[in-house]
Design a protein around this motif. Structure first.
Motif, short mmCIF file in Angstrom:
data_model
loop_
_atom_site.label_atom_id
_atom_site.label_comp_id
_atom_site.label_asym_id
_atom_site.label_seq_id
_atom_site.Cartn_x
_atom_site.Cartn_y
_atom_site.Cartn_z
N ILE A 1 17.22 61.38 13.22
CA ILE A 1 16.22 62.40 13.66
C ILE A 1 15.50 61.75 14.92
O ILE A 1 15.30 60.74 15.06
CB ILE A 1 14.96 62.58 12.69
CG1 ILE A 1 15.56 62.97 11.32
CG2 ILE A 1 13.94 63.44 13.22
CD1 ILE A 1 14.42 63.22 10.20
N GLN B 1 18.09 67.61 7.71
CA GLN B 1 18.45 67.93 9.09
C GLN B 1 18.20 69.52 9.37
O GLN B 1 17.83 69.84 10.50
CB GLN B 1 19.90 67.72 9.38
CG GLN B 1 20.19 65.94 9.38
CD GLN B 1 19.50 65.27 10.66
OE1 GLN B 1 18.85 65.88 11.57
NE2 GLN B 1 19.48 64.29 10.58
N LYS C 1 14.68 70.54 9.69
CA LYS C 1 14.17 69.80 11.07
C LYS C 1 14.69 70.82 11.96
O LYS C 1 13.66 70.92 13.03
CB LYS C 1 14.60 68.19 11.27
CG LYS C 1 14.28 67.79 12.55
CD LYS C 1 12.64 68.05 12.79
CE LYS C 1 11.87 67.35 11.88
NZ LYS C 1 10.36 67.57 12.28
#
Length: 442
Positions: free
Chosen positions: A348, A382, A385
């Motif tokens: 990230i 993911q 995000k």
């Protein structure tokens, strides 16, 4: 900090949650000497601000502490010289939340305040307002910490870290505290003996390891949670039992919001039943708020009423007040917060927001290194995000294309066709609060 003590400004001061925050400050007054608490709201919230503000004054008077309560509709006046600023707002009020929940359900997809299509639109409405607030903070009280309770906290924190000059920003959620308390009760141990290694995103946080007195008990907890009678959830999420084999295979503590992703069909069925009855969570909350404010009006009420816990925000006070006190007192204790990643979770970006355990110092929270998330959960993290990042860009730019992209890549939206239909209807419904999407037409 002034020589007279701390100054805290709460934006969205007319919120039904404010009495719990005031109670938290009163309980901690010896370690957290707040001399001024400014409650700020907008014209549409004037009546609620007066009701809550007067209750706050009665609570402080009963406690016998020298904390001044100021009520104002002038945000800039309040911010001058603040040490901490908390934000707890709902752009469009609860009527907007009702639309966030009901419109997606009309299209056969989950309607929820912080997840999926509803979460996207709450973010689109909220992010520009919070960026303006951050701009004022940078000008009027640049050393102040901005403590954000406003949902969707993950997306909001992501946007503020990326697009605001003011970087002293922390997102707070009551879910990790709620989870710790629930697990401590399940194990019948004192809360201070329990540690959970949280990592992930807001409302998508996982407990990677669970410890009691530094002895790992993760497997034991997972076994207990696999039993139907031991379901941990929140008031706004149906406690649908997990499949025992799935929990044991995963071997990681889930949060209640994971039901939206791992039990999508079952949650949708529950929500559609509520939709037909006119009892979506937003509609229930609106009725609860009306009842709470009737209680708050009572001039004889001098404490936070226990009915506030029905509202769903229990432990926000502890989360926020613990954080403020730990920064002020340099406690260096561990709290689970939404902060800039800075390498805590591998994969990230450093500048992105994550929800992880942090050591809280006088210089703010320092995220504890996690490394790579387990492969079993990394993909969903993911994906969410990417949704938060694209949604944040849409909120800031007013780009229809980015908003459509964000809607489509969210796992709770099943197709680009549905995404476009829901997006168009919700843009029209919320037009008043989304000027960035309509300015080009003027």
């Amino acid at each position: 900090m002034t020589s007279q003590g701390l100054k805290i400004v709460t934006i969205g001061g007319g919120s039904s949650y404010t009495p719990e925050f005031v109670e938290g400050l009163i309980k901690r007054f010896k370690e957290l000497p707040v001399r001024e608490l400014w409650l700020v709201d907008i014209e549409a919230g004037r009546e609620k601000l007066d009701i809550v503000g007067n209750l706050a004054k009665r609570m402080v008077e009963k406690a016998g502490i020298p904390m001044e309560i100021h009520l104002t509709l002038n945000r800039r006046e309040a911010l001058v010289g603040a040490d901490f600023v908390t934000t707890q707002m709902r752009v469009g009020l609860l009527d907007a939340r009702i639309l966030d929940e009901r419109i997606p359900l009309q299209h056969g997809i989950i309607g929820q305040e912080t997840n999926g299509a509803g979460g996207l639109f709450k973010g689109l409405r909220t992010i520009p307002v919070l960026l303006e607030i951050a701009k004022d903070i940078q000008e009027l009280c640049p050393n102040a910490w901005l403590i954000n309770f406003t949902n969707p906290a993950g997306m909001v924190t992501e946007a503020m870290l990326r697009y605001s000059e003011h970087k002293k920003i922390v997102g707070v959620c009551n879910l990790p505290i709620h989870t710790r308390i629930s697990i401590a009760k399940l194990l019948d141990v004192e809360l201070h003996r329990l540690r959970i290694d949280f990592a992930g995103l807001n409302h998508l946080v996982y407990g990677l390891h669970i410890w009691v007195d530094e002895v790992e008990v993760t497997e034991k907890v997972i076994h207990l949670l696999s039993l139907p009678e031991n379901q941990v959830s929140m008031r706004n999420i149906a406690p649908i039992p997990w499949q025992a084999d799935f929990l044991k295979s995963l071997g990681i503590l889930l949060c209640p919001y994971h039901r939206y992703y791992y039990k999508t069909k079952e949650i949708l069925v529950e929500e559609l039943i509520s939709f037909e009855k006119g009892t979506t969570r937003a509609e229930v909350v609106k009725r609860l708020e009306e009842e709470l404010f009737e209680l708050y009006r009572d001039p004889n009420l001098t404490i936070k009423p226990p009915q506030l816990e029905q509202r769903g925000g229990a432990y926000y006070s502890d989360a926020a007040c613990n954080l403020i006190s730990s920064i002020y007192n340099d406690k260096q204790d561990i709290q689970t917060l939404n902060v800039q990643n800075n390498g805590a979770i591998t994969g990230i970006p450093d500048e992105s927001a994550v929800e992880v355990n942090c050591i809280v110092t006088k210089d703010g929270p320092k995220p504890i290194h996690v490394g790579e998330l387990p492969v079993e959960v990394n993909g969903l993290v993911q994906q969410i995000k990417s949704f938060e990042r694209v949604a944040s860009e849409a909120a800031v730019t007013g780009s229809y294309e980015k908003a459509l992209l964000a809607m489509t890549i969210n796992p709770l939206v099943p197709s680009d066709k549905v995404a476009k239909a829901v997006l168009d209807e919700m843009l029209t419904a919320h037009q008043t609060y989304l000027p960035q999407f309509f300015a080009k037409e003027c």
